[in-house]
Design a protein around this motif. Structure first.
Motif, PDB file in Angstrom:
ATOM      1  N   LYS A 142       0.804  -1.228   0.000  1.00  0.00           N
ATOM      2  CA  LYS A 142       0.000   0.000   0.000  1.00  0.00           C
ATOM      3  C   LYS A 142       0.834   1.275   0.000  1.00  0.00           C
ATOM      4  CE  LYS A 142      -4.078  -2.034   2.064  1.00  0.00           C
ATOM      5  NZ  LYS A 142      -3.876  -3.374   2.047  1.00  0.00           N
ATOM      6  N   ARG A 143       1.917   1.276  -0.711  1.00  0.00           N
ATOM      7  CA  ARG A 143       2.735   2.468  -0.863  1.00  0.00           C
ATOM      8  C   ARG A 143       2.121   3.360  -1.923  1.00  0.00           C
ATOM      9  NH1 ARG A 143       8.084   2.025   1.188  1.00  0.00           N
ATOM     10  NH2 ARG A 143       8.366   0.033   2.203  1.00  0.00           N
ATOM     11  N   ASN A 144       2.435   4.652  -1.854  1.00  0.00           N
ATOM     12  CA  ASN A 144       1.921   5.594  -2.845  1.00  0.00           C
ATOM     13  C   ASN A 144       2.669   5.502  -4.170  1.00  0.00           C
ATOM     14  OD1 ASN A 144      -0.040   6.687  -1.166  1.00  0.00           O
ATOM     15  ND2 ASN A 144       1.413   8.098  -0.239  1.00  0.00           N
ATOM     16  N   PHE A 145       3.890   4.975  -4.168  1.00  0.00           N
ATOM     17  CA  PHE A 145       4.700   4.874  -5.375  1.00  0.00           C
ATOM     18  C   PHE A 145       5.277   3.467  -5.477  1.00  0.00           C
ATOM     19  CE2 PHE A 145       4.931   9.288  -4.000  1.00  0.00           C
ATOM     20  CZ  PHE A 145       4.562   9.943  -5.166  1.00  0.00           C
ATOM     21  N   TYR A 146       5.315   2.949  -6.688  1.00  0.00           N
ATOM     22  CA  TYR A 146       5.946   1.648  -6.917  1.00  0.00           C
ATOM     23  C   TYR A 146       7.445   1.744  -6.675  1.00  0.00           C
ATOM     24  CZ  TYR A 146       1.759  -0.286  -9.030  1.00  0.00           C
ATOM     25  OH  TYR A 146       0.490  -0.753  -9.240  1.00  0.00           O
ATOM     26  N   ARG A 147       8.024   0.641  -6.258  1.00  0.00           N
ATOM     27  CA  ARG A 147       9.469   0.571  -6.082  1.00  0.00           C
ATOM     28  C   ARG A 147      10.091  -0.116  -7.289  1.00  0.00           C
ATOM     29  NH1 ARG A 147      10.077  -2.232  -0.462  1.00  0.00           N
ATOM     30  NH2 ARG A 147       7.970  -2.882  -0.902  1.00  0.00           N
ATOM     31  N   MET A 148      11.207   0.421  -7.746  1.00  0.00           N
ATOM     32  CA  MET A 148      11.962  -0.170  -8.838  1.00  0.00           C
ATOM     33  C   MET A 148      13.107  -0.944  -8.211  1.00  0.00           C
ATOM     34  SD  MET A 148      13.649   1.693 -12.157  1.00  0.00           S
ATOM     35  CE  MET A 148      14.506   2.899 -11.165  1.00  0.00           C
ATOM     36  N   MET A 149      13.145  -2.229  -8.451  1.00  0.00           N
ATOM     37  CA  MET A 149      14.180  -3.070  -7.882  1.00  0.00           C
ATOM     38  C   MET A 149      15.481  -2.881  -8.665  1.00  0.00           C
ATOM     39  SD  MET A 149      12.184  -4.077  -5.653  1.00  0.00           S
ATOM     40  CE  MET A 149      12.922  -5.320  -4.659  1.00  0.00           C
ATOM     41  N   LEU A 150      16.563  -2.630  -7.943  1.00  0.00           N
ATOM     42  CA  LEU A 150      17.868  -2.417  -8.552  1.00  0.00           C
ATOM     43  C   LEU A 150      18.905  -3.272  -7.840  1.00  0.00           C
ATOM     44  CD1 LEU A 150      17.952   1.486  -8.705  1.00  0.00           C
ATOM     45  CD2 LEU A 150      17.396  -0.059 -10.562  1.00  0.00           C
ATOM     46  N   ASN A 151      20.045  -3.353  -8.422  1.00  0.00           N
ATOM     47  CA  ASN A 151      21.204  -3.962  -7.779  1.00  0.00           C
ATOM     48  C   ASN A 151      22.416  -3.197  -8.292  1.00  0.00           C
ATOM     49  OD1 ASN A 151      22.810  -5.654  -6.271  1.00  0.00           O
ATOM     50  ND2 ASN A 151      22.842  -7.278  -7.789  1.00  0.00           N
ATOM     51  N   SER A 152      22.445  -1.902  -7.977  1.00  0.00           N
ATOM     52  CA  SER A 152      23.462  -1.003  -8.522  1.00  0.00           C
ATOM     53  C   SER A 152      24.349  -0.452  -7.424  1.00  0.00           C
ATOM     54  CB  SER A 152      22.803   0.178  -9.232  1.00  0.00           C
ATOM     55  OG  SER A 152      22.001  -0.264 -10.282  1.00  0.00           O
ATOM     56  N   GLU A 153      25.610  -0.269  -7.763  1.00  0.00           N
ATOM     57  CA  GLU A 153      26.540   0.359  -6.830  1.00  0.00           C
ATOM     58  C   GLU A 153      26.222   1.854  -6.735  1.00  0.00           C
ATOM     59  OE1 GLU A 153      31.115   1.258  -7.154  1.00  0.00           O
ATOM     60  OE2 GLU A 153      30.772  -0.867  -6.688  1.00  0.00           O
ATOM     61  N   VAL A 154      26.234   2.378  -5.524  1.00  0.00           N
ATOM     62  CA  VAL A 154      25.983   3.800  -5.290  1.00  0.00           C
ATOM     63  C   VAL A 154      27.075   4.362  -4.387  1.00  0.00           C
ATOM     64  CG1 VAL A 154      23.478   3.591  -5.550  1.00  0.00           C
ATOM     65  CG2 VAL A 154      24.480   3.380  -3.281  1.00  0.00           C
ATOM     66  N   THR A 155      27.235   5.676  -4.448  1.00  0.00           N
ATOM     67  CA  THR A 155      28.143   6.366  -3.540  1.00  0.00           C
ATOM     68  C   THR A 155      27.303   7.142  -2.549  1.00  0.00           C
ATOM     69  OG1 THR A 155      29.800   6.577  -5.272  1.00  0.00           O
ATOM     70  CG2 THR A 155      30.043   8.015  -3.366  1.00  0.00           C
ATOM     71  N   VAL A 156      27.537   6.888  -1.262  1.00  0.00           N
ATOM     72  CA  VAL A 156      26.815   7.562  -0.190  1.00  0.00           C
ATOM     73  C   VAL A 156      27.770   8.543   0.474  1.00  0.00           C
ATOM     74  CG1 VAL A 156      25.560   7.260   1.980  1.00  0.00           C
ATOM     75  CG2 VAL A 156      25.441   5.479   0.206  1.00  0.00           C
ATOM     76  N   THR A 157      27.402   9.817   0.489  1.00  0.00           N
ATOM     77  CA  THR A 157      28.179  10.835   1.186  1.00  0.00           C
ATOM     78  C   THR A 157      27.405  11.233   2.426  1.00  0.00           C
ATOM     79  OG1 THR A 157      29.045  11.655  -0.911  1.00  0.00           O
ATOM     80  CG2 THR A 157      29.281  13.101   1.004  1.00  0.00           C
TER      81      THR A 157
END
Length: 99
Positions: A7-22
């Motif tokens: 029951k979320r307002n937006f669909y989630r897109m499943m990923l498996n991507s590297e990200v940089t967190v600052t």
């Protein structure tokens, strides 16, 4: 397609991507590499080896595999931290700004 039972307002897109967190909150603006599990219009879930504190302000950059597509840069705050296993934490980020 992901089942829409939560029951979320937006669909989630499943990923498996590297990200940089600052981490914006610390003086050094520490950068950490993590894995993006899923993304929606209002949030992002990342997997990393160390937990982050609740309400930590972060900047996340998701690089594109295609040079014609610009990277996704978002700012947000940590709203959920769940230990999945030893050295594996699922961090929920509420997106407050998209660059």
């Amino acid at each position: 397609m992901v089942n829409y039972d939560d029951k979320r307002n937006f669909y989630r897109m499943m990923l498996n991507s590297e990200v940089t967190v600052t981490i914006i909150d610390d003086e050094a603006n520490s950068k950490i590499t993590a894995t993006c599990r899923d993304l929606s219009a209002t949030g992002i879930a990342i997997e990393m080896e160390h937990p982050l504190e609740m309400n930590t302000a972060v900047h996340i950059s998701v690089q594109s595999a295609n040079s014609a597509v610009q990277p996704l840069d978002v700012k947000g705050k940590v709203v959920r931290v769940k230990e999945e296993s030893s050295n594996c934490y699922l961090i929920g980020i509420n997106i407050s700004e998209i660059d």
